[in-house]
Design a protein around this motif. Structure first.
Motif, PDB file in Angstrom:
ATOM      1  N   SER A  38      -4.482  -1.026   4.108  1.00  0.00           N
ATOM      2  CA  SER A  38      -5.631  -1.427   3.165  1.00  0.00           C
ATOM      3  C   SER A  38      -6.842  -0.783   3.996  1.00  0.00           C
ATOM      4  O   SER A  38      -7.060  -0.298   5.198  1.00  0.00           O
ATOM      5  CB  SER A  38      -5.890  -2.997   3.139  1.00  0.00           C
ATOM      6  N   TYR A  63      -4.313  -4.608   0.185  1.00  0.00           N
ATOM      7  CA  TYR A  63      -3.212  -4.712  -0.411  1.00  0.00           C
ATOM      8  C   TYR A  63      -2.413  -6.373   0.118  1.00  0.00           C
ATOM      9  O   TYR A  63      -2.625  -6.287   1.403  1.00  0.00           O
ATOM     10  CB  TYR A  63      -2.052  -3.792  -0.029  1.00  0.00           C
ATOM     11  N   SER A 113       0.844  -1.250   0.007  1.00  0.00           N
ATOM     12  CA  SER A 113      -0.023   0.259  -0.039  1.00  0.00           C
ATOM     13  C   SER A 113       0.724   1.156  -0.038  1.00  0.00           C
ATOM     14  O   SER A 113       1.696   1.447   1.024  1.00  0.00           O
ATOM     15  CB  SER A 113      -1.005  -0.021   1.290  1.00  0.00           C
TER      16      SER A 113
END
Length: 231
Positions: free
Chosen positions: A100, A201, A95
């Motif tokens: 996330s 992610y 990320s």
């Protein structure tokens, strides 16, 4: 195209689907898009499901994500749930902001210093919209014009232009009232604050899916088949 499979079907089959995929030029732009059917009657848990290559047998568990993200927060986040019609990008790489998260009306602020793929929408309320009558009454016309010049989803730089260096009220307002955190505080209780999209992610250093002749499966927590996408 959607692949034809499988006797070992999950109760979630037809409720979630892999709707598209991007391999991109590198791991940061490789993602699978999972869509919840609009006909669903309840949210479906996404965290804990698994993506798997039917060809290479590589697997990737879908992680937790922050429902209301604050950059710099610690922990793994929350169990992600997809409401009817919502979608999630499951991105193979790391990320850009180390988490996330679910999109909301303010997450466009994340793009000011960081690039996301796919790009995050820049849909925040503008600083001019956020300026209340009470606050405006404490500010000069020049300061209000300066605030109104800011585009949406943009925090000011650390220093004001020289013409405002002696304007304490303007400095205080600009430094404390135009930010992601302030946007969240003002709007998190409003209808429509949360967007129907997640960015999740996997934190891999290399691509997960083959360039050709790949079949990606979405499996439930019991390893049963939900959906597949092949190319």
């Amino acid at each position: 195209k959607q692949a034809e499979v499988d006797a070992n079907a999950s109760p979630l089959r037809g409720k979630l689907a892999i709707s598209s995929l991007s391999r991109g030029a590198n791991v940061a732009s490789e993602y699978v898009l999972i869509q919840a059917a609009s006909e669903n009657t309840a949210p479906i848990q996404l965290t804990g499901l698994t993506l798997r290559s039917a060809v290479s047998h590589l697997t990737a568990p879908i992680p937790k994500a922050w429902r209301l993200p604050y950059p710099g927060g610690v922990g793994e986040g929350d169990i992600a749930m997809l409401a009817p019609g919502e979608r999630a990008y499951i991105i193979s790489g790391y990320s850009p902001n180390a988490m996330s998260f679910r999109l909301n009306r303010c997450t466009g602020f994340f793009t000011q210093r960081t690039s996301f793929n796919p790009p995050l929408p820049r849909e925040c309320p503008s600083p001019a919209q956020e300026l209340s009558a009470d606050s405006a009454a404490q500010l000069t016309e020049a300061c209000i014009d300066y605030i109104s010049s800011f585009p949406s989803c943009t925090s000011p730089s650390s220093s004001l232009p020289p013409s405002f260096q002696q304007d304490g009220n303007c400095q205080m307002y600009v430094s404390s009232q135009i930010s992601y955190g302030r946007c969240v505080a003002l709007h998190k209780s409003e209808p429509g604050f949360y967007r129907g999209e997640w960015r999740m992610y996997l934190g891999r250093g290399e691509t997960l899916w083959r360039a050709r002749r790949e079949a990606i499966e979405l499996l439930d927590a019991d390893g049963k088949f939900i959906s597949a996408y092949s190319y």
